[in-house]
Write an enzyme that holds these catalytic residues in place. Structure first.
Site, PDB file in Angstrom:
ATOM      1  N   LYS A   4      -3.667  -7.299 -19.353  1.00 45.22           N
ATOM      2  CA  LYS A   4      -3.395  -7.335 -20.791  1.00 45.22           C
ATOM      3  C   LYS A   4      -3.171  -8.760 -21.322  1.00 45.22           C
ATOM      4  CE  LYS A   4      -2.557  -4.104 -23.347  1.00 45.22           C
ATOM      5  NZ  LYS A   4      -3.592  -3.319 -23.995  1.00 45.22           N
ATOM      6  N   GLU A  60       4.251 -11.215  -6.557  1.00 44.79           N
ATOM      7  CA  GLU A  60       3.143 -11.328  -7.518  1.00 44.79           C
ATOM      8  C   GLU A  60       3.461 -10.748  -8.889  1.00 44.79           C
ATOM      9  OE1 GLU A  60       3.348  -9.421  -4.911  1.00 44.79           O
ATOM     10  OE2 GLU A  60       2.493  -7.437  -5.205  1.00 44.79           O
ATOM     11  N   ASP A  62      -7.487  -4.341 -26.496  1.00 41.69           N
ATOM     12  CA  ASP A  62      -8.563  -4.354 -25.500  1.00 41.69           C
ATOM     13  C   ASP A  62      -9.919  -4.023 -26.121  1.00 41.69           C
ATOM     14  OD1 ASP A  62      -6.332  -4.639 -23.947  1.00 41.69           O
ATOM     15  OD2 ASP A  62      -6.327  -2.574 -23.247  1.00 41.69           O
ATOM     16  N   HIS A  93       7.916  -7.848  -4.144  1.00 40.19           N
ATOM     17  CA  HIS A  93       6.598  -8.254  -4.638  1.00 40.19           C
ATOM     18  C   HIS A  93       6.668  -9.582  -5.402  1.00 40.19           C
ATOM     19  CE1 HIS A  93       4.337  -4.633  -3.573  1.00 40.19           C
ATOM     20  NE2 HIS A  93       5.538  -4.080  -3.607  1.00 40.19           N
ATOM     21  N   CYS A 109       5.421  -6.161   1.465  1.00 40.49           N
ATOM     22  CA  CYS A 109       5.759  -4.731   1.451  1.00 40.49           C
ATOM     23  C   CYS A 109       5.118  -3.998   2.631  1.00 40.49           C
ATOM     24  CB  CYS A 109       5.382  -4.138   0.096  1.00 40.49           C
ATOM     25  SG  CYS A 109       6.133  -2.538  -0.187  1.00 40.49           S
ATOM     26  N   TYR A 110       4.116  -3.155   2.407  1.00 39.89           N
ATOM     27  CA  TYR A 110       3.451  -2.480   3.531  1.00 39.89           C
ATOM     28  C   TYR A 110       2.933  -3.521   4.524  1.00 39.89           C
ATOM     29  CZ  TYR A 110       0.081   0.465   6.056  1.00 39.89           C
ATOM     30  OH  TYR A 110      -0.621   1.131   7.035  1.00 39.89           O
ATOM     31  N   GLY A 164       0.841  -1.197   0.000  1.00 44.98           N
ATOM     32  CA  GLY A 164       0.000   0.000   0.000  1.00 44.98           C
ATOM     33  C   GLY A 164       0.867   1.235   0.000  1.00 44.98           C
TER      34      GLY A 164
END
Ligand code: XMP
Length: 515
Positions: free
Chosen positions: A371, A170, A228, A168, A79-80, A52
């Site tokens: 994407k 992810e 998109d 991170h 992280c946060y 965050g």
């Protein structure tokens, strides 16, 4: 299932995507919503505390009730999430220790001791994005891995099954990030195994569109020729048939040949888009505007004005138009402050750039996809490769690749430079392997000597990127000869350009576009 507590990270939704890809169930909750399930819901097998933008000691910074750490449920702070956990459990965090982009983590502890490091190599490239750092661990925690600048990059309390990552796992550019999450899912006693997800099933997506649109209403669609909007349009056409009407706005800010490309796509589906030409009007509306957020808002609301005008015309001809289809994807949403604690990075023209009051209702079937997922859906719709693997091009087009005011002359220069970059990348045989490439008219000036004369001309920055899901990116390691050819051609062929620089900044911290 695993609960993710969202503290406003750009990547909370991405963590959920990864957990689902690994075959476990997941739910995103707020910090207030987590305590109840922790105490009363035995479906909760693990908790992830997201990243965050806040600082843990900041007034009003989101937090959780420390009781969640006392239930024996495995917890992973990212992280946060790690910093908050350290603070609540008696460690110490300091502000202003910033690091963004790649770092190398080295593991200190034997793999066998910590299940969380199972099947990981001894060192990894990980992606950082933080402004604060843990400087003292809470009691019972030990260091699992460190980077050059961050001693407590990967920590854990083995007995309590609580772990923390400063980086991170992810994001696409963290090596073996999925393996770390997989190991955590294993610690939570949940099964992993790649699943074909229902969300990719075309049948389900079409069903949802029909449910929203109903049996009689018409949908107009903003199509730009990009992946998109093309995928969203084809899905909608398959769901509601002739009640979908594509519209292409020729505004002078798109790449050359875009109109023809759009016509070609829709011809394949026996449909002819309405083309609205506003080239002169667009530049007039942008006159004197140099603030990037203002540009986006002007373009976003002009688009809506045009679509509402077209809607009225169609209604007069007996077609009950109620919806505007947009190819919005999740990265547009989250960067435009898509969740409660998230920061606004920029107002993507089709989300934060829209006017507050609109007559048309939005239809955004791809709003929760990334994407690469949209490309996967396109593949399932049997769209040809040339449509699926096209470079992303921003809705506000060249306007956000020209720093400062957009004028006819500057647009001409930007287009000329863009064509040179595309031609040279194509010639070098690397165009298809690149995610995105573009020059930026930087608005900065420098001295050049051209034919023995002085030129104080504009600096062009070249940006060439590698990414899959847009959330993170690396700059492309183009061969020097290709860079040289691009640079020579731009300074020789585009009037008023004095210099070309290559942008070697990762995302984060730098976004892909300059504005
Ligand atoms: P950034 O620059 O935010 O861009 O890292 C992420 C991706 O989105 C594109 N982009 C936009 N697309 N409307 C769009 O439709 C916008 O306002 C916008 N801004 C950026 C950008 O080209 C990149 O692929």
């Amino acid at each position: 299932m695993i609960f993710i507590v969202d503290f406003g990270s750009q990547t909370t939704h991405l963590i959920a995507r990864r957990i689902k890809e690994l075959g476990a169930e997941v739910k995103i909750v707020t910090s207030q919503e987590i305590l109840g399930p922790v105490q009363n819901d035995n479906h909760i097998k693990g908790i992830i505390l997201s990243g965050g933008p806040a600082s843990v000691y900041q007034k009003g910074a989101p937090a959780v009730d420390p009781k969640i750490f006392e239930q024996g449920i495995p917890i992973l702070g990212i992280c946060y999430g790690l910093q908050l956990m350290a603070r609540l459990l008696g460690g110490k965090v300091v502000s202003g220790r910033k690091e963004y982009g790649p770092a190398i983590i080295k593991f200190k502890i034997q793999n066998s001791k910590f299940k969380i490091t199972e099947d990981l190599p001894k060192s990894l490239v990980v992606w950082m994005s933080h402004g604060d750092e843990v400087v003292k661990l809470p009691k019972g925690f030990e260091t699992i891995g460190s980077t050059e600048h961050v001693p407590f990059a990967f920590v854990g309390n083995l007995k309590r099954k609580i772990f923390g990552l400063q980086f991170h796992p992810e994001v696409e550019h963290t090596q073996h990030g999925l393996q770390i999450l997989k190991n955590f899912i294993g610690i939570c006693d949940l099964e992993t195994g790649l699943k074909v997800q229902d969300k990719f099933k075309i049948q389900n997506l079409k069903f949802k569109i029909r449910e929203i649109v109903g049996e009689k209403e018409y949908v107009i669609g903003a199509v730009s020729g990009g992946v998109d909007s093309t995928v969203a349009a084809v899905l909608t056409a398959k769901a509601v048939g002739k009640r979908f009407i594509p519209i292409y706005v020729e505004n002078g800010l798109m790449r050359e040949g875009t109109k023809e490309h759009v016509k070609k796509i829709f011809a394949k589906f026996h449909s002819k888009p309405i083309v609205v030409n506003v080239v002169g009007e667009m530049v007039r509306r942008l006159k004197g505007v140099s603030d990037p957020e203002k540009k986006r808002k002007i373009i976003g609301s002009f688009y809506i004005e045009i679509f509402e005008r077209e809607m009225k015309k169609l209604i007069r001809s007996g077609k009950k138009v109620q919806f505007l289809l947009q190819g919005t994807i999740y990265s547009d949403v989250i960067e435009s402050k898509g969740t409660k604690h998230a920061s606004k990075i920029k107002s993507h023209h089709n989300v934060g750039g829209l006017p507050k009051k609109m007559k048309l209702k939005l239809l955004e079937p791809l709003r929760h996809f990334y994407k690469d997922e949209v490309r996967e859906i396109g593949k399932q719709l049997s769209l040809p490769d040339e449509f699926i693997h096209k470079q992303p091009f921003p809705g506000p087009g060249y306007a956000i690749r020209i720093r400062g005011e957009v004028t006819k002359e500057r647009l001409k220069k930007e287009k000329r430079a863009d064509r040179i970059v595309l031609e040279e990348l194509e010639k070098a045989g690397v165009l298809n392997s690149i995610f995105q490439s573009f020059p930026v008219l930087t608005g900065a000036y420098s001295t050049a000597v051209k034919g023995d004369g002085r030129l104080f001309g504009e600096v062009v920055a070249l940006r060439v990127l590698e990414s899959k899901d847009i959330m993170t990116s690396k700059w492309s390691r183009l061969p020097y000869e290709v860079l040289q050819r691009i640079s020579s051609r731009i300074v020789n062929e585009v009037p008023g350009i004095s210099r070309v620089v290559y942008d070697i900044t990762t995302k984060p911290p730098a976004t892909m576009e300059w504005e």
